[in-house]
Write a protein that holds these residues in place. Structure first.
Motif, PDB file in Angstrom:
ATOM      1  N   ARG A 153       1.011  -1.165   0.183  1.00 10.71           N
ATOM      2  CA  ARG A 153      -0.356  -0.101   0.167  1.00 10.71           C
ATOM      3  C   ARG A 153       1.010   0.922   0.333  1.00 10.71           C
ATOM      4  O   ARG A 153       0.046   2.604   0.159  1.00 10.71           O
ATOM      5  CB  ARG A 153      -1.165   0.290   1.034  1.00 10.71           C
ATOM      6  CG  ARG A 153      -1.572  -1.609   0.869  1.00 10.71           C
ATOM      7  CD  ARG A 153      -2.573  -1.286   1.939  1.00 10.71           C
ATOM      8  NE  ARG A 153      -4.232  -1.671   2.190  1.00 10.71           N
ATOM      9  CZ  ARG A 153      -5.580  -1.578   2.540  1.00 10.71           C
ATOM     10  NH1 ARG A 153      -4.894  -1.383   3.442  1.00 10.71           N
ATOM     11  NH2 ARG A 153      -6.113  -2.925   2.250  1.00 10.71           N
ATOM     12  N   ALA A 154       1.762   1.026   0.220  1.00 15.26           N
ATOM     13  CA  ALA A 154       3.220   2.408   0.196  1.00 15.26           C
ATOM     14  C   ALA A 154       4.577   2.003   0.509  1.00 15.26           C
ATOM     15  O   ALA A 154       4.777   0.377   1.051  1.00 15.26           O
ATOM     16  CB  ALA A 154       2.406   3.229   1.371  1.00 15.26           C
ATOM     17  N   LEU A 155       5.057   2.657  -0.012  1.00 16.50           N
ATOM     18  CA  LEU A 155       6.421   2.391  -0.394  1.00 16.50           C
ATOM     19  C   LEU A 155       7.200   3.405   0.524  1.00 16.50           C
ATOM     20  O   LEU A 155       6.849   4.858   0.525  1.00 16.50           O
ATOM     21  CB  LEU A 155       6.900   3.127  -1.746  1.00 16.50           C
ATOM     22  CG  LEU A 155       8.660   2.364  -1.672  1.00 16.50           C
ATOM     23  CD1 LEU A 155       8.713   0.910  -2.033  1.00 16.50           C
ATOM     24  CD2 LEU A 155       8.816   2.599  -3.792  1.00 16.50           C
ATOM     25  N   GLY A 156       8.987   3.375   1.149  1.00 19.63           N
ATOM     26  CA  GLY A 156       9.356   3.483   2.077  1.00 19.63           C
ATOM     27  C   GLY A 156      10.709   2.808   1.771  1.00 19.63           C
ATOM     28  O   GLY A 156      11.005   2.453   0.903  1.00 19.63           O
ATOM     29  N   VAL A 157      11.971   3.162   2.426  1.00 21.43           N
ATOM     30  CA  VAL A 157      13.224   3.344   2.252  1.00 21.43           C
ATOM     31  C   VAL A 157      13.720   3.265   3.183  1.00 21.43           C
ATOM     32  O   VAL A 157      13.359   3.592   4.543  1.00 21.43           O
ATOM     33  CB  VAL A 157      14.624   4.526   1.344  1.00 21.43           C
ATOM     34  CG1 VAL A 157      13.685   4.210   0.214  1.00 21.43           C
ATOM     35  CG2 VAL A 157      14.076   6.063   1.965  1.00 21.43           C
ATOM     36  N   SER A 158      15.382   2.697   3.533  1.00 18.40           N
ATOM     37  CA  SER A 158      16.114   2.792   4.770  1.00 18.40           C
ATOM     38  C   SER A 158      17.307   2.860   4.331  1.00 18.40           C
ATOM     39  O   SER A 158      17.826   2.353   3.754  1.00 18.40           O
ATOM     40  CB  SER A 158      15.895   1.504   5.418  1.00 18.40           C
ATOM     41  OG  SER A 158      16.073   1.089   7.167  1.00 18.40           O
ATOM     42  N   ASN A 159      18.211   3.695   5.542  1.00 16.73           N
ATOM     43  CA  ASN A 159      19.263   3.940   4.956  1.00 16.73           C
ATOM     44  C   ASN A 159      19.309   4.578   4.008  1.00 16.73           C
ATOM     45  O   ASN A 159      20.657   3.964   3.314  1.00 16.73           O
ATOM     46  CB  ASN A 159      20.004   2.774   4.926  1.00 16.73           C
ATOM     47  CG  ASN A 159      19.682   1.304   6.608  1.00 16.73           C
ATOM     48  OD1 ASN A 159      20.021   2.077   8.053  1.00 16.73           O
ATOM     49  ND2 ASN A 159      19.419   0.469   6.967  1.00 16.73           N
ATOM     50  N   MET A 160      19.098   5.373   3.526  1.00 15.86           N
ATOM     51  CA  MET A 160      19.192   6.063   2.321  1.00 15.86           C
ATOM     52  C   MET A 160      19.686   7.197   2.754  1.00 15.86           C
ATOM     53  O   MET A 160      18.887   8.388   3.917  1.00 15.86           O
ATOM     54  CB  MET A 160      18.431   6.193   1.141  1.00 15.86           C
ATOM     55  CG  MET A 160      18.050   4.586   0.436  1.00 15.86           C
ATOM     56  SD  MET A 160      17.320   4.650  -0.922  1.00 15.86           S
ATOM     57  CE  MET A 160      17.359   2.756  -1.897  1.00 15.86           C
ATOM     58  N   SER A 161      20.456   8.558   1.719  1.00 17.80           N
ATOM     59  CA  SER A 161      20.589   9.627   1.956  1.00 17.80           C
ATOM     60  C   SER A 161      19.682  10.956   0.855  1.00 17.80           C
ATOM     61  O   SER A 161      18.621   9.813   0.228  1.00 17.80           O
ATOM     62  CB  SER A 161      21.689  10.364   1.319  1.00 17.80           C
ATOM     63  OG  SER A 161      22.150   9.854   0.330  1.00 17.80           O
ATOM     64  N   ALA A 162      19.520  11.847   1.519  1.00 17.13           N
ATOM     65  CA  ALA A 162      18.448  12.621   0.761  1.00 17.13           C
ATOM     66  C   ALA A 162      18.767  12.630  -0.880  1.00 17.13           C
ATOM     67  O   ALA A 162      18.077  11.962  -1.740  1.00 17.13           O
ATOM     68  CB  ALA A 162      18.787  14.458   1.417  1.00 17.13           C
ATOM     69  N   ASP A 163      19.984  12.563  -1.296  1.00 20.62           N
ATOM     70  CA  ASP A 163      20.002  12.497  -2.493  1.00 20.62           C
ATOM     71  C   ASP A 163      19.195  11.278  -3.430  1.00 20.62           C
ATOM     72  O   ASP A 163      19.282  11.531  -4.546  1.00 20.62           O
ATOM     73  CB  ASP A 163      21.721  12.824  -3.025  1.00 20.62           C
ATOM     74  CG  ASP A 163      22.389  13.737  -2.586  1.00 20.62           C
ATOM     75  OD1 ASP A 163      21.264  15.123  -2.488  1.00 20.62           O
ATOM     76  OD2 ASP A 163      23.008  14.629  -3.204  1.00 20.62           O
ATOM     77  N   GLN A 164      19.622  10.044  -2.326  1.00 13.88           N
ATOM     78  CA  GLN A 164      19.644   9.048  -2.795  1.00 13.88           C
ATOM     79  C   GLN A 164      17.899   8.473  -3.036  1.00 13.88           C
ATOM     80  O   GLN A 164      17.331   8.050  -3.994  1.00 13.88           O
ATOM     81  CB  GLN A 164      19.964   7.145  -2.094  1.00 13.88           C
ATOM     82  CG  GLN A 164      21.584   7.226  -2.196  1.00 13.88           C
ATOM     83  CD  GLN A 164      22.041   6.463  -0.855  1.00 13.88           C
ATOM     84  OE1 GLN A 164      21.961   6.948  -0.234  1.00 13.88           O
ATOM     85  NE2 GLN A 164      23.205   5.779  -1.558  1.00 13.88           N
ATOM     86  N   ILE A 165      17.246   9.328  -1.648  1.00 12.34           N
ATOM     87  CA  ILE A 165      16.308   9.025  -2.006  1.00 12.34           C
ATOM     88  C   ILE A 165      15.136  10.080  -3.424  1.00 12.34           C
ATOM     89  O   ILE A 165      14.692   9.979  -4.013  1.00 12.34           O
ATOM     90  CB  ILE A 165      15.681   9.430  -0.578  1.00 12.34           C
ATOM     91  CG1 ILE A 165      15.567   8.953   0.242  1.00 12.34           C
ATOM     92  CG2 ILE A 165      14.017  10.286  -0.920  1.00 12.34           C
ATOM     93  CD1 ILE A 165      15.101   9.354   1.819  1.00 12.34           C
ATOM     94  N   GLU A 166      15.405  11.251  -3.481  1.00  3.31           N
ATOM     95  CA  GLU A 166      15.666  12.368  -4.321  1.00  3.31           C
ATOM     96  C   GLU A 166      15.368  10.810  -5.599  1.00  3.31           C
ATOM     97  O   GLU A 166      14.719  11.774  -6.790  1.00  3.31           O
ATOM     98  CB  GLU A 166      16.483  13.244  -4.688  1.00  3.31           C
ATOM     99  CG  GLU A 166      15.778  14.650  -5.539  1.00  3.31           C
ATOM    100  CD  GLU A 166      16.760  15.571  -5.197  1.00  3.31           C
ATOM    101  OE1 GLU A 166      15.443  16.879  -5.458  1.00  3.31           O
ATOM    102  OE2 GLU A 166      17.161  15.821  -5.031  1.00  3.31           O
ATOM    103  N   PHE A 167      16.506  10.685  -6.007  1.00  8.58           N
ATOM    104  CA  PHE A 167      16.926  10.442  -7.128  1.00  8.58           C
ATOM    105  C   PHE A 167      15.969   8.740  -7.814  1.00  8.58           C
ATOM    106  O   PHE A 167      15.196   8.896  -8.779  1.00  8.58           O
ATOM    107  CB  PHE A 167      18.233   9.444  -6.720  1.00  8.58           C
ATOM    108  CG  PHE A 167      18.923   8.898  -8.415  1.00  8.58           C
ATOM    109  CD1 PHE A 167      18.997   9.267  -9.444  1.00  8.58           C
ATOM    110  CD2 PHE A 167      19.268   7.049  -7.947  1.00  8.58           C
ATOM    111  CE1 PHE A 167      19.655   8.590 -10.595  1.00  8.58           C
ATOM    112  CE2 PHE A 167      19.248   6.133  -9.180  1.00  8.58           C
ATOM    113  CZ  PHE A 167      19.389   7.154 -10.786  1.00  8.58           C
TER     114      PHE A 167
END
Length: 321
Positions: A153-167
């Motif tokens: 139902r939704a997506l998240g991340v773990s152990n990622m930097s701002a640049d990695q999330i934005e990419f």
């Protein structure tokens, strides 16, 4: 960006890594359903509604034992939210650890988690670690398929930097709703980086500066694993403490006594007071220690700025610059 509706109102999460027995990948060694049930009950007693998993925890047995509790407790699934992670592979092809965020791997691992958890869907799927070989288009395809099928139902991340999330976000059709990082009074890189800009000590900390600010700006919930400092201030014997750690353990105990609460509540309340809206993940399997976290939201509200800084300065062993 679409408003985050996947994360519940509760500011505390329960991390299920400690459930299910040992870390072997033999499913027949799943143990202690009673401990899992007691931990889940204790977490719900203090208002937790989001339970955090990963496909690798205890070789899959953490999800499996949780699934046994779900299957044996009618109505429980509708009262909670489930979160799991994928992307880390252990002991395969001669490698102790490697990462795999390919489309096929994401789909395979989510289906395995759903089977072990005895559920048709997870509320949130986190990508567990950055994979240098990740193709964002593959992630988009896999997540799109799983969402279309109602499995995620939704997506998240773990152990990622701002640049990695934005990419990654640039290629996604759904917003990233959470980023899970190790944040605590012991693991303070995330905090030190904010005050050591233009300071020689900044080289001692590797946390990517700006990540907390990026998450706050984009409505991405910060989830803190290791939030209780892995028991360092409450379980380690004094002889294993540095002078700063010993002073911090003493201050935490003193503050808990003065405020009529627990050290766990002070530790988590300190994190939760930060304006980034940090949601601590409680990782212990001990039901009594889970319940000891109940006062954390109240501590976050009542802790003074001076008390907050006193804990930080004591933990760092020197004043802020």
């Amino acid at each position: 960006m679409t408003e985050n509706t996947a994360i519940p109102a509760s500011r505390l999460l329960y991390g299920c890594m400690g459930l299910g027995g040992n870390w072997s990948d033999d499913p027949h060694t799943t143990t202690d359903v009673e401990t899992a049930a007691a931990a889940i009950e204790a977490a719900m007693d203090i208002g937790v509604t989001l339970f955090d998993h990963a496909d690798i925890y205890r070789g899959g047995k953490a999800e499996a034992v949780f699934g046994e509790v779900l299957a044996a407790t009618p109505g429980l699934r509708s009262r909670i939210q489930l979160q799991t992670k994928c992307g880390i592979r252990l002991n395969e092809r001669g490698l102790e650890t490697h990462y795999d965020l390919s489309s096929d791997a994401i789909i395979e691992r989510v289906n395995g988690s759903l089977e072990r958890l005895h559920t048709d869907y997870v509320d949130v799927l986190l990508l567990h670690r950055p994979d240098p070989l990740m193709d964002p288009a593959e992630v988009r395809a896999a997540v799109g398929k799983l969402m279309a099928e109602g499995k995620v139902r939704a997506l998240g991340v773990s152990n990622m930097s701002a640049d990695q999330i934005e990419f990654l976000q640039d290629s996604l059709e759904t917003p990233v709703v959470a980023n899970q990082l190790e944040l605590s009074l012991l693991k303070r890189d995330w905090l030190e980086s904010t005050v050591l800009v233009n300071h020689p000590d900044a080289a001692d900390y590797s946390f990517p500066h700006g990540t907390l600010e990026y998450c706050a700006r984009h409505g991405i919930t910060l989830q803190a694993y290791g939030a209780l400092a892995r028991g360092h201030y409450t379980g380690n014997p004094p002889e294993r403490h540095t002078p700063a750690e010993a002073a911090t353990a003493e201050l935490l105990a003193e503050m808990a006594r003065e405020k009529g609460t627990t050290v766990e509540a002070v530790l988590l309340g300190w994190l939760m007071k930060h304006p980034a809206g940090i949601a601590p993940v409680i990782g212990t399997a001990n039901a009594d220690r889970i319940r000891a976290c109940a006062g954390a939201p109240r501590m976050a509200e009542t802790m003074s700025r001076a008390e907050w800084y006193l804990l930080w300065v004591t933990a760092r062993g020197r004043n802020v610059p």
